[in-house]
Design a protein around this motif. Structure first.
Motif, PDB file in Angstrom:
ATOM      1  N   TYR A 189      -4.077   9.496   1.506  1.00 33.76           N
ATOM      2  CA  TYR A 189      -3.929   8.143   1.817  1.00 33.76           C
ATOM      3  C   TYR A 189      -2.545   7.636   1.920  1.00 33.76           C
ATOM      4  N   ARG A 190      -1.601   8.234   1.142  1.00 33.06           N
ATOM      5  CA  ARG A 190      -0.283   7.753   1.023  1.00 33.06           C
ATOM      6  C   ARG A 190       0.502   8.235   2.434  1.00 33.06           C
ATOM      7  N   HIS A 191       0.077   9.503   2.861  1.00 30.72           N
ATOM      8  CA  HIS A 191       0.887  10.110   4.124  1.00 30.72           C
ATOM      9  C   HIS A 191       0.184   9.294   5.357  1.00 30.72           C
ATOM     10  N   PHE A 192      -1.088   9.081   5.535  1.00 38.98           N
ATOM     11  CA  PHE A 192      -1.857   8.480   6.517  1.00 38.98           C
ATOM     12  C   PHE A 192      -1.110   7.120   6.647  1.00 38.98           C
ATOM     13  N   HIS A 193      -0.832   6.145   5.395  1.00 38.01           N
ATOM     14  CA  HIS A 193      -0.432   4.902   5.958  1.00 38.01           C
ATOM     15  C   HIS A 193       1.145   4.710   5.799  1.00 38.01           C
ATOM     16  N   CYS A 194       1.691   5.886   5.441  1.00 37.94           N
ATOM     17  CA  CYS A 194       3.340   5.569   5.687  1.00 37.94           C
ATOM     18  C   CYS A 194       3.956   6.411   6.541  1.00 37.94           C
ATOM     19  N   GLN A 195       3.146   7.200   7.570  1.00 41.92           N
ATOM     20  CA  GLN A 195       3.754   8.068   8.302  1.00 41.92           C
ATOM     21  C   GLN A 195       4.320   7.308   9.418  1.00 41.92           C
ATOM     22  N   GLY A 218      10.234  -3.714   9.228  1.00 45.06           N
ATOM     23  CA  GLY A 218       9.762  -4.703   8.626  1.00 45.06           C
ATOM     24  C   GLY A 218       8.555  -4.378   7.892  1.00 45.06           C
ATOM     25  N   LYS A 219       7.736  -3.519   8.228  1.00 44.82           N
ATOM     26  CA  LYS A 219       6.434  -3.454   7.554  1.00 44.82           C
ATOM     27  C   LYS A 219       6.791  -2.691   6.116  1.00 44.82           C
ATOM     28  N   VAL A 220       7.496  -1.740   6.057  1.00 47.08           N
ATOM     29  CA  VAL A 220       7.723  -0.858   4.799  1.00 47.08           C
ATOM     30  C   VAL A 220       8.457  -1.861   3.981  1.00 47.08           C
ATOM     31  N   ARG A 221       9.240  -2.699   4.359  1.00 50.93           N
ATOM     32  CA  ARG A 221      10.176  -3.720   3.444  1.00 50.93           C
ATOM     33  C   ARG A 221       8.930  -4.762   2.941  1.00 50.93           C
ATOM     34  N   GLU A 222       7.930  -5.275   3.859  1.00 54.01           N
ATOM     35  CA  GLU A 222       7.122  -6.066   3.523  1.00 54.01           C
ATOM     36  C   GLU A 222       6.046  -5.619   2.342  1.00 54.01           C
ATOM     37  N   VAL A 223       5.596  -4.232   2.519  1.00 53.71           N
ATOM     38  CA  VAL A 223       4.536  -3.720   1.624  1.00 53.71           C
ATOM     39  C   VAL A 223       5.353  -2.929   0.399  1.00 53.71           C
ATOM     40  N   PHE A 224       6.397  -2.343   0.666  1.00 56.57           N
ATOM     41  CA  PHE A 224       7.008  -1.424  -0.465  1.00 56.57           C
ATOM     42  C   PHE A 224       8.312  -1.850  -0.914  1.00 56.57           C
ATOM     43  N   GLY A 225       8.879  -3.153  -0.173  1.00 57.28           N
ATOM     44  CA  GLY A 225      10.144  -3.455  -0.697  1.00 57.28           C
ATOM     45  C   GLY A 225      11.395  -2.728  -0.682  1.00 57.28           C
ATOM     46  N   VAL A 226      11.381  -1.890   0.370  1.00 57.64           N
ATOM     47  CA  VAL A 226      12.603  -1.109   0.656  1.00 57.64           C
ATOM     48  C   VAL A 226      12.779  -1.000   2.229  1.00 57.64           C
ATOM     49  N   GLU A 227      14.104  -0.336   2.420  1.00 55.78           N
ATOM     50  CA  GLU A 227      14.411  -0.399   3.911  1.00 55.78           C
ATOM     51  C   GLU A 227      13.659   0.729   4.993  1.00 55.78           C
ATOM     52  N   SER A 228      13.515   1.720   4.178  1.00 55.75           N
ATOM     53  CA  SER A 228      13.317   3.289   4.943  1.00 55.75           C
ATOM     54  C   SER A 228      12.109   3.814   4.322  1.00 55.75           C
TER      55      SER A 228
END
Length: 173
Positions: free
Chosen positions: A85-91, A96-106
């Protein structure tokens, strides 16, 4: 018809049998969580059953923590549904989206802890006729990001099962 009142489901008609789903609400850390009380075809919903459901929901915060711990443990197993699940949704996350969902830049900064913290409980299914799978908790990374859910189940005593699943709403459990 006889009725009973539940703290989380309101007034409910008690019936000797018959499959049905009763929606309810629970607030956890100021966030409303949808509840779904599922009564099986041959299950009896009586006042004692409803009282037990309300009582067990008093311990939902601990159950949520236990489910998150189970997901975190599963992230150490490369073949687990949580890792997939993590790999599929984070790949393919972009800035902007990584910041919105996880609060980080990369995406590289999304470690196990940050991933588990980003999961949001969206729904709790309660199955009083199934003591070994009494609660089913659905976690997602957020509406508008994915409609797919990580599921953690627990028995009527709040013991989280050792298997976390991944489902799409098009293919419910």
């Amino acid at each position: 018809m006889e009725t009973a009142v539940s703290r989380h489901f309101g007034e409910i008609a008690l019936a000797p049998a018959g499959q049905r789903s009763i929606p309810g609400r629970y607030e956890h850390d100021g966030v409303p969580i949808n509840l779904d009380l599922s009564i099986g075809e041959h299950d009896r919903l009586d006042e004692a059953c409803l009282h037990k459901v309300d009582y067990r929901l008093r311990f939902l915060p601990e159950l949520i923590d236990s489910a998150r711990e189970r997901i975190a443990q599963d992230l150490r197993d490369e073949d687990s549904a949580a890792v997939e699940y993590r790999h599929f949704h984070c790949q393919n996350l972009q800035g902007g989206k990584v910041r919105e969902v996880f609060g980080v830049e990369s995406p590289d900064e999304v470690d196990d802890d940050r991933f588990v913290q980003a999961l949001r409980l969206t729904k709790v299914g309660i199955y009083p006729g199934q003591p070994e799978r009494y609660f089913v908790l659905g976690f997602t990374l957020g509406e508008g990001f994915t409609d797919e859910v990580l599921l953690a189940a627990a028995d009527e005593d709040g013991v989280v099962d050792d298997e976390v699943g991944w489902v799409s709403p098009a293919h419910p459990p």
